[in-house]
Design a protein around this motif. Structure first.
Motif, PDB file in Angstrom:
ATOM      1  N   PRO A 504       4.728 -31.355 -55.766  1.00  0.00           N
ATOM      2  CA  PRO A 504       4.830 -32.307 -54.649  1.00  0.00           C
ATOM      3  C   PRO A 504       5.887 -31.896 -53.630  1.00  0.00           C
ATOM      4  CG  PRO A 504       5.871 -33.191 -56.614  1.00  0.00           C
ATOM      5  CD  PRO A 504       5.207 -31.920 -57.029  1.00  0.00           C
ATOM      6  N   PRO A 505       5.830 -32.480 -52.406  1.00  0.00           N
ATOM      7  CA  PRO A 505       6.847 -32.187 -51.385  1.00  0.00           C
ATOM      8  C   PRO A 505       8.245 -32.533 -51.896  1.00  0.00           C
ATOM      9  CG  PRO A 505       4.999 -33.395 -50.434  1.00  0.00           C
ATOM     10  CD  PRO A 505       4.799 -33.421 -51.916  1.00  0.00           C
ATOM     11  N   GLY A 506       9.220 -31.783 -51.404  1.00  0.00           N
ATOM     12  CA  GLY A 506      10.607 -32.029 -51.776  1.00  0.00           C
ATOM     13  C   GLY A 506      11.016 -31.421 -53.094  1.00  0.00           C
ATOM     14  N   SER A 507      10.124 -30.650 -53.737  1.00  0.00           N
ATOM     15  CA  SER A 507      10.443 -30.090 -55.056  1.00  0.00           C
ATOM     16  C   SER A 507      11.053 -28.702 -54.979  1.00  0.00           C
ATOM     17  CB  SER A 507       9.179 -30.033 -55.919  1.00  0.00           C
ATOM     18  OG  SER A 507       8.608 -31.311 -56.076  1.00  0.00           O
ATOM     19  N   LEU A 508      10.862 -27.989 -53.887  1.00  0.00           N
ATOM     20  CA  LEU A 508      11.325 -26.606 -53.768  1.00  0.00           C
ATOM     21  C   LEU A 508      12.526 -26.528 -52.840  1.00  0.00           C
ATOM     22  CD1 LEU A 508       7.866 -24.823 -53.479  1.00  0.00           C
ATOM     23  CD2 LEU A 508       9.190 -25.315 -55.552  1.00  0.00           C
ATOM     24  N   THR A 509      13.387 -25.562 -53.106  1.00  0.00           N
ATOM     25  CA  THR A 509      14.630 -25.415 -52.346  1.00  0.00           C
ATOM     26  C   THR A 509      14.438 -24.407 -51.210  1.00  0.00           C
ATOM     27  OG1 THR A 509      15.919 -25.864 -54.333  1.00  0.00           O
ATOM     28  CG2 THR A 509      17.069 -24.808 -52.494  1.00  0.00           C
TER      29      THR A 509
END
Length: 728
Positions: A504-509
């Motif tokens: 989901p969105p917001g999971s990767l840096t």
């Protein structure tokens, strides 16, 4: 018949007058006359004694009789023609007879050059005894004293052939009335002047390929009339010159820009040519515009852009090919062939690209000759290049790794290469791969969807017993992992389909790189398995600065001015604090004439009467953790007094596809004074679409007295920019 006048006080001798027909003798006999004179309620009875004797006979002087003649309403008139040489203002005057004729009177107008036209048609007027005293209008049309249009060559505004002049209108009279026959009538002087255009006609400033290589933008040096068209042209041939209109011109046009090509004015200064399929135009090709189509937008502009030929320039920052190369599997089973797929290659500009394949051994002692021969066979000379090729199993040496390379070149000559290493196994294995380009790029605000495709192993090259053991059950299982350790979120059960990994969105840096791997195995024989992986890079996103209230608004000098940048955003959601930098300059000169100090806060207030009336441009730049946004700007016109304060809510996007249907606009209006009603009006500024709004179930050019409205995006011209304005 006598008309008596008596002084009000009755003290002076009375005056008397008489009237009789012209040429008739009248007699006045002396006698006493008695007249009752009322004066402020008193009655006097004075007796008056005329001085004429009874025998006096006389012939009074008759009223003057008007002689036959023709009167002109003016001795001179003025007419003008345009810079092009065509008629503009008509010269006008009137003719009328001095007295009633006994027969019709005809007046012929003459003496004019071949570049004049006279109305009424035929160049004459006729008066009759019934309409002799009704003035007759004469109109004079003057054009340039040249048959060339435009008069001056090459779009020039001045030349020796384009000059004013003086014309003389003569009047010849014929009639059966002897007093009008061959009557002499004065001439009229007509001064003919040129009305020059305020500016030279437009010229093509540049014609350049778009960076996406799918269109050409023709930029003019000044705003144009858009050729008289609203938005999209009915045909590109209405503006582009390919010879006389007809099948030949259309064929030439289609061969250059492709069938289905379109042309549209995206703004008054830009004509955009959007290619159809199979376009062949390249930088350096020459194009021409038709005469008599493009002119200055200022009225009364008359000069059109002359038949100008110009060269198409290369894009300023061209899209280059990016090869997307994938293999049906990075580890190929013993009986499997290999599918190499470059279909995700981009940067073609909508045209075919040339492809070149190569194979080489990844280690010493391994031959890639059979694989190279298979690639050559798949792309024979003289045939269209292929972005997808098949390498049969027998061309791949068992237990060896080969590197396959694809080079793609677009029509501009720009190239790019990508390689993939494939190992030929000595055992059967499923074919497994992860869809999409590898490596791939995403952002923190997007969801990441990875999809594994797999097929049971081919075992035809094995013995019957080995083949049966490897594929006794066709059911397959999938296990996802992330091998760098950067991702700590769930990897199982993210989708009902085990082949799919949904992050989901917001999971990767941002600025991090991840490697996701999937293992596909035969559930009946887990040792029969294969692995595919993909590298995912998370790109940083730009900060977004926003100023609430719209790109342009008017405020009263007598009220506070609020500037709100709290809607600025960081799509990467970095926890660091955001800083705000406000600035103000004169909108016309870019000079710092505001005289303001603006705090570095999300929202600032400019106190009332702090600024002189004028137009200013405020800008906001936000920064966070070493990143800086592009500047957001708002033009604010400061007016005297306290007009209503209008604010328009920001849109969720700056670009919309034509098929989205509708976009809602919302605003707030605050007026000084309690209970004061405010009239509002939504309108499109300089729009090429007559009715862009939807209101009460119908298309509308404007929307009155509504704070919210709806724009019909489907009615707008693709590629164009629109400004919507609310006035209160």
């Amino acid at each position: 018949p006598f008309a008596w006048t008596v002084p009000a006080d009755g003290t002076a001798a009375p005056k008397y007058f008489f009237a009789c027909g012209a040429g008739v003798h009248c007699s006045l006999y002396a006698q006493k006359f008695q007249l009752i004179v009322t004066n402020f309620g008193k009655t006097n009875r004075p007796t008056f004694q005329p001085t004429f004797q009874p025998t006096d006979q006389f012939a009074p002087t008759p009223p003057p009789t008007q002689s036959a003649g023709v009167t002109l309403s003016a001795a001179a008139a003025n007419a003008t023609f345009s810079n092009l040489g065509s008629v503009l203002k008509l010269g006008r005057y009137e003719l009328v007879l001095n007295r009633k004729p006994t027969a019709p009177v005809r007046i012929d107008l003459g003496g004019l050059s071949a570049f004049m036209q006279v109305f009424p048609a035929g160049g004459f007027v006729v008066f009759t005894p019934e309409n002799w005293d009704t003035p007759r209008d004469v109109a004079l049309k003057a054009s340039a004293a040249s048959t060339r249009r435009p008069v001056c060559p090459l779009g020039q505004r001045t030349c020796s052939a384009l000059v004013g002049r003086t014309e003389t209108v003569t009047h010849s009279v014929t009639s059966n009335d002897p007093e009008y026959q061959e009557l002499s009538v004065a001439d009229l002087q007509l001064d003919v002047a040129v009305v020059y255009d305020a500016l030279d006609p437009p010229r093509v400033q540049a014609a350049r390929f778009s960076n996406l290589l799918n269109s050409i933008s023709v930029k003019f040096n000044q705003p144009t009339s858009r050729g008289g068209f609203a938005g999209q042209l009915p045909s590109c041939l209405a503006a582009l010159d390919f010879g006389a209109p007809g099948p030949d011109a259309f064929q030439l046009f289609a061969s250059l820009f492709g069938p289905g090509a379109m042309c549209a004015f995206t703004d008054p200064s830009t004509l955009k040519i959007i290619f159809g399929s199979g376009a062949t135009v390249v930088p350096g090709d020459l194009l021409s515009l038709r005469d008599g189509i493009i002119k200055n937008v200022l009225r009364p502009a008359s000069l059109f852009l002359a038949n100008q030929t110009f060269a198409v320039q290369s894009p300023s920052s061209p899209t280059v090919p990016i090869v997307g190369l994938s293999a049906s599997s990075l580890a190929v089973g013993v009986c499997e062939g290999l599918l190499l797929d470059g279909s995700s290659t981009s940067g073609s500009g909508g045209r075919g690209m040339t492809y070149s394949w190569a194979a080489e051994a990844a280690s010493a002692g391994v031959s890639a000759a059979n694989a190279s021969a298979a690639l050559a066979k798949a792309t024979p000379p003289g045939k269209p290049a292929r972005f997808k090729v098949w390498v049969p199993s027998e061309a791949l040496p068992r237990g060896a790794t080969l590197k396959f390379t694809l080079m793609a070149t677009n029509f501009l000559g720009n190239s790019h290469t990508a390689s993939v290493a494939v190992t030929k196994l000595g055992l059967p294995a499923p074919n497994v791969r992860i869809g999409g380009s590898n490596p791939t790029v995403t952002t923190r605000s997007k969801s990441l969807l990875l999809y594994a495709t797999a097929a049971i192993p081919t075992v035809g090259c094995l013995g019957a017993s080995a083949a049966a053991a490897a594929t006794s059950d066709a059911a397959m299982g999938f296990v996802w992992t992330e091998t760098t350790g950067h991702y700590t979120g769930p990897l199982a059960g993210t989708s009902p389909n085990p082949r799919v990994l949904n992050i989901p969105p917001g999971s990767l840096t941002p600025n991090a790189s991840y490697t996701f791997q999937v293992v596909a195995f035969m559930k009946s024989s887990p040792a029969v398995n294969n692995t595919a992986s993909i590298t995912v890079t998370v790109a940083p996103q730009a900060l977004v600065a926003r100023i609430a209230g719209g790109a342009y608004r008017q405020v009263g000098r007598g009220g506070d001015l609020g500037l709100d940048g709290s809607g600025s955003a960081d799509p990467d959601e970095d926890p660091a604090a955001m800083s705000y930098a406000w600035a103000c300059v004169d909108a016309a000169t870019d000079a710092d004439t505001c005289g303001l100090w603006l705090a570095g806060d999300a929202a600032v207030t400019v106190a009332s009467n702090s600024m002189a009336a004028g137009t200013y441009r405020f800008s906001l730049v936000v920064a966070k953790a070493g990143r800086t946004s592009a500047a957001a700007t708002a033009v604010i016109e400061v007016l005297a007094g306290s007009p209503p304060a209008v604010s328009i809510a920001s849109l969720t996007s700056t670009k919309y596809n034509a098929d989205v249907g509708y976009v809602s606009l919302a605003a707030t209006v605050e007026a000084a004074g309690s209970g004061l009603g405010v009239a509002t009006m939504w309108e499109a500024v300089d729009s090429d679409v007559a009715a862009p709004f939807q209101f009460m179930g119908a298309n509308a050019a404007t929307v009155a007295n509504r704070l919210g409205t709806v724009v019909r995006v489907g009615s707008l011209t693709a590629g164009a920019t629109y400004t919507f304005q609310l006035t209160a």
